[in-house]
Design a protein around this motif. Structure first.
Motif, short mmCIF file in Angstrom:
data_model
loop_
_atom_site.label_atom_id
_atom_site.label_comp_id
_atom_site.label_asym_id
_atom_site.label_seq_id
_atom_site.Cartn_x
_atom_site.Cartn_y
_atom_site.Cartn_z
N GLU A 71 -2.13 -24.08 -28.07
CA GLU A 71 -0.89 -23.44 -28.71
C GLU A 71 0.28 -23.07 -27.55
O GLU A 71 1.24 -22.84 -28.06
N ALA A 72 -0.28 -22.68 -26.43
CA ALA A 72 0.74 -22.63 -25.28
C ALA A 72 1.57 -23.90 -25.25
O ALA A 72 2.83 -23.68 -24.98
N LEU A 73 1.08 -24.88 -25.31
CA LEU A 73 1.71 -26.19 -25.05
C LEU A 73 2.69 -26.37 -26.11
O LEU A 73 3.87 -26.67 -25.89
N ARG A 74 2.39 -26.05 -27.65
CA ARG A 74 3.19 -25.89 -28.68
C ARG A 74 4.26 -25.18 -28.47
O ARG A 74 5.42 -25.63 -28.67
N ALA A 75 4.12 -24.00 -28.01
CA ALA A 75 5.49 -22.91 -27.29
C ALA A 75 6.17 -23.65 -26.23
O ALA A 75 7.44 -23.78 -26.44
N ILE A 76 5.64 -24.21 -25.35
CA ILE A 76 6.15 -25.06 -24.16
C ILE A 76 7.07 -25.94 -24.79
O ILE A 76 8.25 -26.48 -24.14
N GLY A 77 6.55 -26.80 -25.96
CA GLY A 77 7.51 -27.94 -26.08
C GLY A 77 8.78 -27.66 -26.77
O GLY A 77 9.56 -28.62 -27.04
N THR A 78 9.09 -26.37 -27.01
CA THR A 78 10.47 -25.92 -27.57
C THR A 78 11.53 -25.85 -26.34
O THR A 78 12.52 -25.62 -26.76
N LEU A 79 11.17 -25.97 -24.96
CA LEU A 79 11.99 -25.75 -24.00
C LEU A 79 12.94 -26.74 -23.74
O LEU A 79 12.25 -27.89 -23.03
N PRO A 80 14.17 -26.92 -24.08
CA PRO A 80 14.82 -28.11 -23.87
C PRO A 80 15.15 -28.74 -22.45
O PRO A 80 15.71 -29.97 -22.18
N GLY A 81 15.01 -27.59 -21.46
CA GLY A 81 15.55 -28.11 -20.26
C GLY A 81 14.71 -27.89 -19.18
O GLY A 81 14.85 -27.98 -17.96
N LEU A 82 13.41 -27.86 -19.43
CA LEU A 82 12.22 -27.66 -18.43
C LEU A 82 12.23 -28.73 -17.32
O LEU A 82 12.07 -29.85 -17.60
N LYS A 83 12.12 -28.31 -16.09
CA LYS A 83 12.14 -29.52 -15.07
C LYS A 83 10.80 -29.50 -14.46
O LYS A 83 10.28 -30.60 -13.91
N MET A 84 9.88 -28.25 -14.38
CA MET A 84 8.98 -28.31 -13.64
C MET A 84 8.03 -27.52 -14.64
O MET A 84 8.04 -26.26 -14.79
#
Length: 646
Positions: free
Chosen positions: A413-426
């Protein structure tokens, strides 16, 4: 470097015409290239070779950090050059005999890494020769047994470099005599605004920055603080104490950046520790923008046990303008204290907590109601955090760096939230409870923007994680991937990875018991496109303690495979003779076989955005070896490997 590739094509097709071009024109073009590319180009024709020799006598910047050249190799590349302003070199294979061609009067910026075999003479000669130096970095000076540094060497450096603005001494300065150490700094440049020291005792820091350390003959008993112009101070000390923090805060009026790290050998007593009273003294002049206070557990499991929520509440009023805060080892600070920081610092963009043993989801519960625009968040060893905290953090759509290593309660479920971040580099997820299916949430948004991804120790992952991450993805920016300590990752997973044709710079797969020779063969021979081997892009590959690797794999680790590889981790017990033969056959390859982590801390985000300065084209090693240097050793090493395999 596209221009370099085009130029090499011209060399192959129209070498006669190049001989007719004016050397001044060729020199102008080549000065736009870095040193590795200039040397690579010089190997393609006599015209370019002659031009490169000329360029090296007037080039302004010389950067060579990806390999550690010997003195014999480096000397002809550094001829007399009155135009040289910047010099950056890895000195791991150099000693005092290299000083005459490294230390040049024209230099403004000097950066010398791994100077363990140098003595204090290096400091002294820099002070004598480099009168116009503005920035100096010296790493590991005199760390080799038998090398020494005298206080007079430091005095020569500080007295001679009167224009110095930034000084980084990344070694233990307790090598100097302590009773003289503070007084010597009175001769330091008045322009010095940035100081970083690899190790220094807190007592010495207090003496150095105490305002009463002026001349004993002075009629004025109160002297101005030593180093009054310092704006950035980064120190590793034995103990962070109230006395040291107070001296720094009072004496350095213009301080904007304070980074203090300690690593106690024994549990500190109250007089040698940081307390709430010490925190209250921070930022007395109101200019501080970046604050980092970290207690490392390198030698002892220990914390700042004398700081609690009250300490952060007392610091609250002075934190309003801070932009970056890093707190490590504050085990008695609860959600109340951390929340105070987040709600008080409206300009905060970087927030880092390590060993936050009482940090919970509640700290971030209403973060969306604040004006914060966080871009860097690191919450390491914060084991009370759950998926809910990540959902709250994901409201910051500007996040570029998210470090959640060793937060073991995080799942899909944490990955589901992270999947909405459009500019994540690391993205660093070491030790989390994620699954193969959960990784699919990173497609297509996040996986397309990531530069670095670490899944180390996520033990539920299997070979299917590769398909979950990369299936159907186009061209990716991902260059660094850590799949270490995955007990269910096998050669089949690496074969799937090879099919993606991603040109990784760094690939870590240490302590994967099911990975073997097949993985090495696949990485060495697969194509990125129809003409280029995938292995050619790797600078670092860590295979330490991979259970299936045998002697056969060493055939694929020698040239021409992995031509740009600079760091390799293997298990020395596989065959020590073969490891030694490989090291001899590739003298610019750092082979580590004792389990050490390769390179610097790969995910150190303590200061600035995580980036790497990789050359697009790196054929310097090939050029050096083609120049009949160490050829006999290479052939001997290759022959040894073949013989051992047979």
């Amino acid at each position: 470097m596209g221009s370099n590739s085009e130029m090499e094509n011209v060399v192959v097709e129209e070498d006669v015409k190049l001989d007719e071009l004016p050397s001044a024109l060729l020199a102008t073009i080549m000065t736009k290239l870095d040193i590795a590319s200039i040397c690579s180009l010089a190997s393609t024709s006599s015209t370019f070779r002659s031009c490169a020799k000329q360029i090296l006598s007037f080039i302004s910047n010389f950067h060579l950090l990806e390999i550690a050249p010997s003195g014999e190799l480096l000397r002809p590349l550094l001829p007399p050059n009155p135009c040289l302003k910047t010099l950056k070199v890895d000195c791991a294979r150099l000693d005092d005999s290299a000083i005459p061609f490294l230390v040049k009067p024209s230099l403004h910026d000097l950066c010398l890494h791994n100077c363990a075999d140098f003595s204090g003479k290096l400091l002294s000669q820099i002070g004598i020769q480099c009168k116009d130096l503005r920035s100096l970095y010296l790493g590991s000076v005199a760390e080799k047994r038998g090398r020494a540094i005298h206080i007079s060497d430091l005095e020569d450096l500080l007295t001679g470099c009167s224009q110095l603005e930034a000084l980084i001494l990344m070694f233990d300065v307790s090598l100097f005599l302590r009773h003289n150490f503070a007084g010597v700094w009175a001769s330091a440049s008045e322009n010095l605004t940035s100081l970083e020291i690899g190790y220094i005792s807190s007592v010495t820091v207090t003496e150095l920055l105490s305002p009463n350390l002026g001349s004993h003959q002075s009629l004025n008993p109160v002297q101005p603080s030593m180093l009054p112009s310092i704006q950035k101070l980064c120190l590793s000390v034995d103990y962070i104490t109230d006395a040291m923090v107070g001296t720094i805060s009072k004496g350095l009026v213009f301080l904007t950046h304070l980074d203090l790290r300690d690593a106690p050998l024994i549990e500190p007593r109250i007089t040698f520790d940081l307390t709430n009273a010490g925190l209250q003294q921070i930022n007395q002049h109101g200019r501080l923008k970046h604050l980092s206070l970290v207690r490392s557990q390198e030698f002892l499991i220990t914390y700042f046990r004398r700081v609690n929520d009250l300490g952060l509440l007392l610091m609250e009023e002075k934190c309003a303008d801070m932009e970056s805060i890093c707190l490590g080892g504050f085990c008695r600070v609860t959600d109340t204290g951390f929340k105070t920081i987040l709600h008080s610092c409206s300009r905060l963009y970087k927030f880092k907590v390590t060993y936050g043993t009482q940090l919970t989801d509640l700290v971030f519960h209403d973060i969306s109601a604040t004006s914060l625009a966080l871009t860097h968040v690191s919450l390491r060893w914060c084991n009370l955090l759950t998926n809910n905290a990540v959902f709250s953090l994901a409201s910051n759509k500007e996040l570029k760096v998210l470090d959640l290593r060793d937060c073991r309660s995080l799942g899909d479920e944490a990955l589901r939230a992270i999947g909405t971040l459009p500019g994540l580099k690391m993205l660093l997820l070491d030790g989390s409870d994620i699954t193969d299916a959960g990784l699919s949430y990173l497609r297509p948004c996040v996986i397309n923007t990531l530069f670095a991804l670490s899944l180390r120790g996520c033990k539920r992952l299997t070979d299917k994680c590769i398909t979950a991450l990369f299936d159907g993805c186009g061209v990716l920016e991902l260059r660094e991937l850590d799949l270490s300590n995955l007990p269910n990752l096998s050669d089949n997973g690496v074969l799937q990875l090879a099919k993606t044709r991603i040109p990784f710079f760094e690939l870590r797969m240490r302590q994967c018991p099911l990975i073997g020779d097949t993985s090495i063969m696949a990485l060495a021979s697969m194509l990125v496109d129809e003409a280029i081997w995938h292995g050619s892009s790797l600078r670092l590959m860590d295979l330490y303690n991979c259970g299936g690797i045998t002697q056969l794999a060493f055939r694929w680790l020698k040239r021409p495979y992995f031509p740009r590889l600079k760091w390799l981790g293997v298990t020395g017990s596989v065959n020590r003779d073969m490891v030694d033969a490989l090291a001899r056959s590739r003298p610019f390859l750092h082979v580590a076989c004792h389990g050490e982590e390769l390179g610097a801390d790969p995910y150190d985000i303590s200061d600035g955005l995580y980036t790497h300065d990789y050359d697009e084209v790196d054929e310097f090693e090939q050029w050096l070896l083609e120049a009949d240097i160490d050829t006999e050793d290479e052939e001997m090493g290759d022959a040894e490997i073949e013989e051992l395999i047979m």
